[in-house]
Enzyme design. Sequence first.
Site, PDB file in Angstrom:
ATOM      1  N   ARG A 136      -5.769   0.216 148.727  1.00 14.99           N
ATOM      2  CA  ARG A 136      -4.630   0.786 149.468  1.00 14.99           C
ATOM      3  C   ARG A 136      -3.799  -0.265 150.188  1.00 14.99           C
ATOM      4  O   ARG A 136      -2.671   0.023 150.585  1.00 14.99           O
ATOM      5  CB  ARG A 136      -5.122   1.874 150.436  1.00 14.99           C
ATOM      6  CG  ARG A 136      -5.541   3.117 149.689  1.00 14.99           C
ATOM      7  CD  ARG A 136      -5.949   4.254 150.594  1.00 14.99           C
ATOM      8  NE  ARG A 136      -6.171   5.449 149.778  1.00 14.99           N
ATOM      9  CZ  ARG A 136      -6.896   6.494 150.143  1.00 14.99           C
ATOM     10  NH1 ARG A 136      -7.491   6.498 151.329  1.00 14.99           N
ATOM     11  NH2 ARG A 136      -7.033   7.537 149.344  1.00 14.99           N
ATOM     12  N   SER A 159     -14.072  16.639 153.941  1.00 10.98           N
ATOM     13  CA  SER A 159     -15.413  16.154 154.299  1.00 10.98           C
ATOM     14  C   SER A 159     -16.334  17.314 154.669  1.00 10.98           C
ATOM     15  O   SER A 159     -17.499  17.359 154.279  1.00 10.98           O
ATOM     16  CB  SER A 159     -15.325  15.202 155.496  1.00 10.98           C
ATOM     17  OG  SER A 159     -14.638  14.040 155.148  1.00 10.98           O
ATOM     18  N   ARG A 219     -15.510   1.862 142.379  1.00 11.74           N
ATOM     19  CA  ARG A 219     -15.842   1.755 143.807  1.00 11.74           C
ATOM     20  C   ARG A 219     -17.304   1.332 144.040  1.00 11.74           C
ATOM     21  O   ARG A 219     -18.163   1.623 143.216  1.00 11.74           O
ATOM     22  CB  ARG A 219     -15.508   3.094 144.497  1.00 11.74           C
ATOM     23  CG  ARG A 219     -14.020   3.387 144.379  1.00 11.74           C
ATOM     24  CD  ARG A 219     -13.638   4.711 144.952  1.00 11.74           C
ATOM     25  NE  ARG A 219     -13.847   4.759 146.385  1.00 11.74           N
ATOM     26  CZ  ARG A 219     -13.700   5.852 147.119  1.00 11.74           C
ATOM     27  NH1 ARG A 219     -13.356   6.982 146.542  1.00 11.74           N
ATOM     28  NH2 ARG A 219     -13.879   5.816 148.413  1.00 11.74           N
ATOM     29  N   ASP A 270      -8.567   7.175 156.424  1.00  8.75           N
ATOM     30  CA  ASP A 270      -7.865   7.782 155.289  1.00  8.75           C
ATOM     31  C   ASP A 270      -6.366   7.951 155.549  1.00  8.75           C
ATOM     32  O   ASP A 270      -5.623   8.362 154.652  1.00  8.75           O
ATOM     33  CB  ASP A 270      -8.473   9.153 154.972  1.00  8.75           C
ATOM     34  CG  ASP A 270      -9.879   9.025 154.402  1.00  8.75           C
ATOM     35  OD1 ASP A 270     -10.223   7.940 153.898  1.00  8.75           O
ATOM     36  OD2 ASP A 270     -10.636  10.007 154.478  1.00  8.75           O
TER      37      ASP A 270
HETATM   38  C1  S3P Z   1     -15.761  10.373 154.134  1.00 11.12           C
HETATM   39  C2  S3P Z   1     -15.918   9.127 154.674  1.00 11.12           C
HETATM   40  C3  S3P Z   1     -14.929   8.050 154.500  1.00 11.12           C
HETATM   41  C4  S3P Z   1     -13.582   8.589 154.036  1.00 11.12           C
HETATM   42  C5  S3P Z   1     -13.721   9.586 152.927  1.00 11.12           C
HETATM   43  C6  S3P Z   1     -14.567  10.758 153.359  1.00 11.12           C
HETATM   44  C7  S3P Z   1     -16.823  11.379 154.324  1.00 11.12           C
HETATM   45  O1  S3P Z   1     -15.407   7.156 153.520  1.00 11.12           O
HETATM   46  O2  S3P Z   1     -12.767   7.522 153.632  1.00 11.12           O
HETATM   47  O3  S3P Z   1     -12.463  10.060 152.510  1.00 11.12           O
HETATM   48  O4  S3P Z   1     -16.597  12.561 154.050  1.00 11.12           O
HETATM   49  O5  S3P Z   1     -17.917  10.989 154.776  1.00 11.12           O
HETATM   50  P1  S3P Z   1     -16.397   5.939 153.895  1.00 11.12           P
HETATM   51  O6  S3P Z   1     -17.660   6.518 154.361  1.00 11.12           O
HETATM   52  O7  S3P Z   1     -16.562   5.172 152.614  1.00 11.12           O
HETATM   53  O8  S3P Z   1     -15.675   5.143 154.935  1.00 11.12           O
END
Ligand code: S3P
Length: 442
Positions: free
Chosen positions: A348, A25, A125, A317
């Site tokens: 998942r 992230s 998605r 995650d």
């Molecule tokens: C992320 C937010 C999450 C996470 C993803 C990374 C991010 O997704 O599941 O792996 O970097 O902002 P969501 O915002 O869809 O919950």
Amino acid sequence: MSERRYRVAPGGRLRGEIRVPGDKSVSHRAVLLGGIAHGTTKITGFLESADCLATLAAMRLMGVRVERPAHGHVVVHGVGLHGLRAPNAALDMGNAGTALRLSMGLLAGQSFATTLVGDASLTRRPMERAAAPLRRMGARITTTEGHAPIHIAGGSSLQGIAYDLTVPSAQVKSALLLAGLYAEGITAVTEHAVTRDHTERMLKAFGVNVDISASTVALTGGTELHGCALEVPGDISSAAFFITAAALCADGEFLIRDVGINPTRTGVIDILRLMGADIQLLRPRMFGGEPVADVRIRATPLRGIDVPEALVPLAIDEFPMLFIAAAAARGRTVVTNAAELRVKESDRISVMAAGLQAVGIHTEVRPDGIVIEGGEVQGGKIDSHGDHRIAMAFAMASVVARSVIEIADVENVATSFPEFAALARGAGVHIEELGSAQAESH
Ligand code: S3P
């Protein structure tokens, strides 16, 4: 579907210490913000995975010069808030939801049009969750029945809005904040469940005045960003596979150095501790705006729990691996309010339930979660459905399994953790990689 697969044998025990690669992230955000900043941004610990390299390639296609002097070192020569150029092709975000949704926000405010595409998983998605609020800001965005390919017309003048985040999503929050940089007035996002706050922290590091009060984050459009130096913490989502496996079977103490412990990401530690795990955070310190620590784990028997709903977005995650912990724990684990798991790189809940069943663990699938009865994990054949975290979770299940587990379609581990198998082997997991690496078909 790739031909690459893992064959994992029982009896592994984690020992020694490791470092995991940089946070996914944070790496995405460092390149995006660095690209629209004035001046140079020097990133160390950048995650060189397929997902983050997709973000980097997209910024390059829009005229950002990027140097990569050494592994994990990236120098981004920012072009300023209004310096990006129209790309001469669609931006391919591969498997990366973060790259796609954050870019939607960034691109909504540009003067030129862009098209965003992704692989088969990303194309399944949901994208309206980001497109709809961006339209309210004035963006002209077309999705393909709610999915990628996405077309952003550009040339729109954006207005700040106050938005209530109905889906607990840091990607949507971040998309709005990035669009907010280009909007007139204030963009304010209010969340009802805490989600990761890396965008807010990093915007501050780039000199943007971000106002955070209670559950609302707000910024005023038009502020220029200033390039900076960023050290990316180790990814707690990658560390989670090792933390959990060590909680199940470490040989003495297992140590993971320099792990990001941002409180919006540490749900996995809280949940494992509730299950009885012995996890210590040592040498807490800061990498730029992000807290890090060394994580020390000792094995203890785990027990099933009802996972507190407030912890779900903070461990979103990590559920594939937490489900393995639940499978090996004594008693039942109940996960509720986790329907978001169905729209990740795979569904998942169903894919994990099928895999757990294949290794002899009883589950009850619910629309928004799962009940897992702890038991004896057997060997079996698992289809990861091209989902990196499912593949890694079942590889780590070998430490509690009775016989060999084979996991199909593991190529996408490279989207978040290319070094996974080598690190796992070095730490004591009995893992073999089989099949060619070039068989990917997307
Ligand atoms: C992320 C937010 C999450 C996470 C993803 C990374 C991010 O997704 O599941 O792996 O970097 O902002 P969501 O915002 O869809 O919950």
